[in-house]
Design a protein around this motif. Structure first.
Motif, PDB file in Angstrom:
ATOM      1  N   ASP A 328     -22.725  15.227  56.437  1.00  0.00           N
ATOM      2  CA  ASP A 328     -24.037  15.390  57.078  1.00  0.00           C
ATOM      3  C   ASP A 328     -25.004  16.122  56.146  1.00  0.00           C
ATOM      4  O   ASP A 328     -26.187  15.746  56.045  1.00  0.00           O
ATOM      5  N   GLU A 329     -24.518  17.163  55.490  1.00  0.00           N
ATOM      6  CA  GLU A 329     -25.364  17.918  54.568  1.00  0.00           C
ATOM      7  C   GLU A 329     -25.845  17.036  53.423  1.00  0.00           C
ATOM      8  O   GLU A 329     -27.024  17.078  53.035  1.00  0.00           O
ATOM      9  N   ILE A 330     -24.949  16.228  52.887  1.00  0.00           N
ATOM     10  CA  ILE A 330     -25.314  15.372  51.761  1.00  0.00           C
ATOM     11  C   ILE A 330     -26.277  14.273  52.199  1.00  0.00           C
ATOM     12  O   ILE A 330     -27.241  13.956  51.486  1.00  0.00           O
ATOM     13  N   GLN A 331     -26.067  13.697  53.382  1.00  0.00           N
ATOM     14  CA  GLN A 331     -26.980  12.650  53.838  1.00  0.00           C
ATOM     15  C   GLN A 331     -28.384  13.201  54.057  1.00  0.00           C
ATOM     16  O   GLN A 331     -29.382  12.563  53.700  1.00  0.00           O
ATOM     17  N   ASP A 332     -28.467  14.391  54.648  1.00  0.00           N
ATOM     18  CA  ASP A 332     -29.780  15.018  54.839  1.00  0.00           C
ATOM     19  C   ASP A 332     -30.454  15.285  53.495  1.00  0.00           C
ATOM     20  O   ASP A 332     -31.650  15.002  53.323  1.00  0.00           O
ATOM     21  N   ALA A 333     -29.693  15.810  52.540  1.00  0.00           N
ATOM     22  CA  ALA A 333     -30.248  16.082  51.210  1.00  0.00           C
ATOM     23  C   ALA A 333     -30.680  14.797  50.520  1.00  0.00           C
ATOM     24  O   ALA A 333     -31.718  14.754  49.838  1.00  0.00           O
ATOM     25  N   THR A 334     -29.913  13.730  50.701  1.00  0.00           N
ATOM     26  CA  THR A 334     -30.246  12.438  50.092  1.00  0.00           C
ATOM     27  C   THR A 334     -31.547  11.892  50.660  1.00  0.00           C
ATOM     28  O   THR A 334     -32.423  11.428  49.912  1.00  0.00           O
ATOM     29  N   ASP A 335     -31.685  11.924  51.966  1.00  0.00           N
ATOM     30  CA  ASP A 335     -32.905  11.409  52.605  1.00  0.00           C
ATOM     31  C   ASP A 335     -34.130  12.167  52.098  1.00  0.00           C
ATOM     32  O   ASP A 335     -35.181  11.552  51.800  1.00  0.00           O
ATOM     33  N   ARG A 336     -34.018  13.481  51.977  1.00  0.00           N
ATOM     34  CA  ARG A 336     -35.158  14.277  51.515  1.00  0.00           C
ATOM     35  C   ARG A 336     -35.451  14.036  50.034  1.00  0.00           C
ATOM     36  O   ARG A 336     -36.611  13.963  49.622  1.00  0.00           O
ATOM     37  N   ALA A 337     -34.403  13.878  49.233  1.00  0.00           N
ATOM     38  CA  ALA A 337     -34.608  13.655  47.797  1.00  0.00           C
ATOM     39  C   ALA A 337     -35.259  12.291  47.540  1.00  0.00           C
ATOM     40  O   ALA A 337     -36.148  12.158  46.697  1.00  0.00           O
ATOM     41  N   LEU A 338     -34.827  11.278  48.271  1.00  0.00           N
ATOM     42  CA  LEU A 338     -35.405   9.954  48.081  1.00  0.00           C
ATOM     43  C   LEU A 338     -36.871   9.913  48.511  1.00  0.00           C
ATOM     44  O   LEU A 338     -37.653   9.085  47.997  1.00  0.00           O
ATOM     45  N   ALA A 339     -37.245  10.793  49.422  1.00  0.00           N
ATOM     46  CA  ALA A 339     -38.642  10.847  49.878  1.00  0.00           C
ATOM     47  C   ALA A 339     -39.513  11.719  48.981  1.00  0.00           C
ATOM     48  O   ALA A 339     -40.750  11.701  49.113  1.00  0.00           O
ATOM     49  N   ALA A 340     -38.915  12.460  48.079  1.00  0.00           N
ATOM     50  CA  ALA A 340     -39.671  13.383  47.226  1.00  0.00           C
ATOM     51  C   ALA A 340     -40.462  12.600  46.171  1.00  0.00           C
ATOM     52  O   ALA A 340     -39.962  11.631  45.592  1.00  0.00           O
ATOM     53  N   PRO A 341     -41.694  13.013  45.898  1.00  0.00           N
ATOM     54  CA  PRO A 341     -42.509  12.276  44.918  1.00  0.00           C
ATOM     55  C   PRO A 341     -42.016  12.454  43.492  1.00  0.00           C
ATOM     56  O   PRO A 341     -41.455  13.502  43.131  1.00  0.00           O
ATOM     57  N   ALA A 342     -42.225  11.425  42.689  1.00  0.00           N
ATOM     58  CA  ALA A 342     -41.932  11.491  41.257  1.00  0.00           C
ATOM     59  C   ALA A 342     -43.057  12.237  40.549  1.00  0.00           C
ATOM     60  O   ALA A 342     -44.153  12.409  41.104  1.00  0.00           O
ATOM     61  N   PRO A 343     -42.836  12.707  39.312  1.00  0.00           N
ATOM     62  CA  PRO A 343     -43.931  13.348  38.569  1.00  0.00           C
ATOM     63  C   PRO A 343     -45.104  12.387  38.380  1.00  0.00           C
ATOM     64  O   PRO A 343     -44.908  11.182  38.194  1.00  0.00           O
ATOM     65  N   ASP A 344     -46.295  12.914  38.433  1.00  0.00           N
ATOM     66  CA  ASP A 344     -47.473  12.089  38.197  1.00  0.00           C
ATOM     67  C   ASP A 344     -47.487  11.599  36.755  1.00  0.00           C
ATOM     68  O   ASP A 344     -47.151  12.333  35.833  1.00  0.00           O
ATOM     69  N   ARG A 345     -47.884  10.359  36.561  1.00  0.00           N
ATOM     70  CA  ARG A 345     -47.867   9.777  35.213  1.00  0.00           C
ATOM     71  C   ARG A 345     -48.771  10.537  34.245  1.00  0.00           C
ATOM     72  O   ARG A 345     -48.536  10.544  33.041  1.00  0.00           O
ATOM     73  N   SER A 346     -49.776  11.198  34.766  1.00  0.00           N
ATOM     74  CA  SER A 346     -50.695  11.928  33.886  1.00  0.00           C
ATOM     75  C   SER A 346     -50.044  13.155  33.257  1.00  0.00           C
ATOM     76  O   SER A 346     -50.585  13.734  32.312  1.00  0.00           O
TER      77      SER A 346
END
Length: 358
Positions: A328-346
């Motif tokens: 459960d802990e890993i699934q929650d962390a995975t969902d949040r990580a996949l939703a996290a934005p990537a660095p801006d290209r600039s």
């Protein structure tokens, strides 16, 4: 200065308390951290196969010695220069699954590098986890330099004040695989650590292979502990790194030596690499099915679960509940990580060079 002695980490540590003095809660937490590390490896492999992360290198089979180290080291005072298989150590020190998965997906909030470095370059400043170079073994020189600096600051505390306090007994941890002991940086670091009696703990995680090269071909005699046994002042300990309690005892002895100001320690932990070197490798090309089967019998996670059950410290229901919580802990962390934005290209050129050092 005395010469080295090579000893077994199990037999050389007095068995003064049952289970090395660890309580049932301690032992179950030990197991949980090992399981968390393994399941995170599996989740990252899944993400890589789905095209949602960029690289994966596993610590499966190394968990027991690493959690044993992490439980006894102190991120408020010690310094850490881990290598890429040290996931379980970093979890024990306080790096979270979410932070590891941010690195796996290259998110801007990745604490190791802001999404710029390969995964498994563990780093977090407030845990004194120092990101290593991608050039293997260079972390050994960095660790020795850190230990030299700490000793210098102890002599000149006025200089040290702006950098943070140093104290007698602080230890610098550095780890590497058996293949990396063939690199010159390892021998340079060992030389300086011994001549200056620096409080460095070298953990060699010997899984028997330098990628596809067996240790008996890579290392003369197949045992780095024997090779370094002539270094004056170096404490050398061998231990079965798949045995959780033996690992705990060996690390306790190693830290007592280093914290006591007696000089560096090298622990050669015999572990097992349960997955291929990385997802870019296929170990079936150089390991027979018989060898793979034998390695699975040494899985530290299964060995520790069997121990807990045998000693009536955790039954099947208890271990299953731990597994559910971990998943459960890993699934929650995975969902949040996949939703996290990537660095801006600039920001692509940010941190290539220091913004404030000429």
């Amino acid at each position: 200065m005395k010469g080295s002695t090579v000893s077994d980490g199990v037999n050389s540590v007095p068995q003064t308390q049952m289970h090395e003095g660890l309580t049932r809660d301690n032992l179950l937490q030990f197991y949980r951290t090992m399981l968390l590390s393994r399941r995170l490896d599996d989740k990252e492999l899944q993400l890589k196969s789905q095209g949602k992360s960029f690289f994966q290198i596993s610590g499966a089979g190394h968990e027991a010695i690493l959690v044993a180290a992490g439980m006894q080291l102190d991120p408020s005072r010690d310094w850490f220069f881990p290598y890429y298989r040290d996931r379980a150590l970093c979890l024990a020190l306080g790096l979270t699954p979410y932070e590891m998965l941010l690195a796996a997906v290259g998110a801007e909030a990745d604490p190791s590098s802001g999404g710029r470095q390969m995964p498994a370059h563990w780093s977090k400043p407030n845990l004194r986890l120092v990101s290593t170079s991608s050039a293997v073994t260079t972390q050994c020189l960095h660790a020795v330099g850190c230990a030299e600096a700490s000793q210098y600051y102890l002599r000149f505390p006025d200089i040290a004040a702006p950098m943070g306090a140093c104290a007698e007994g602080d230890v610098v941890y550095v780890s590497l695989g058996d293949g990396s002991t063939s690199e010159g940086e390892f021998w340079e670091a060992l030389n300086t650590a011994c001549t200056r009696r620096l409080p460095v703990l070298f953990l060699v995680e010997d899984n028997g292979y330098a990628i596809s090269v067996p240790v008996e071909i890579q290392t003369p005699g197949g045992d780095i502990a024997r090779l370094v046994s002539a270094f004056p002042g170096l404490e050398v300990i061998r231990v079965d790194g798949t045995d959780a309690l033996a690992s705990y005892a060996a690390m306790r002895r190693a830290l007592a030596y280093a914290r006591g100001g007696r000089g560096p320690v090298l622990v050669r932990a015999r572990v097992v690499r349960l997955y291929s070197h990385s997802q870019s490798d296929d170990e079936r090309q150089y390991k027979s099915e018989a060898e793979l089967s034998e390695e699975r019998t040494r899985d530290p996670l299964h060995r520790f679960a069997a121990f807990l059950t045998r000693e009536m410290l955790g039954d099947d229901t208890t271990l299953a509940q731990i597994a559910r919580e971990v998943d459960d802990e890993i699934q929650d962390a995975t969902d949040r990580a996949l939703a996290a934005p990537a660095p801006d290209r600039s920001t692509v050129l940010k941190y290539v060079y220091s913004p404030d050092v000429d």
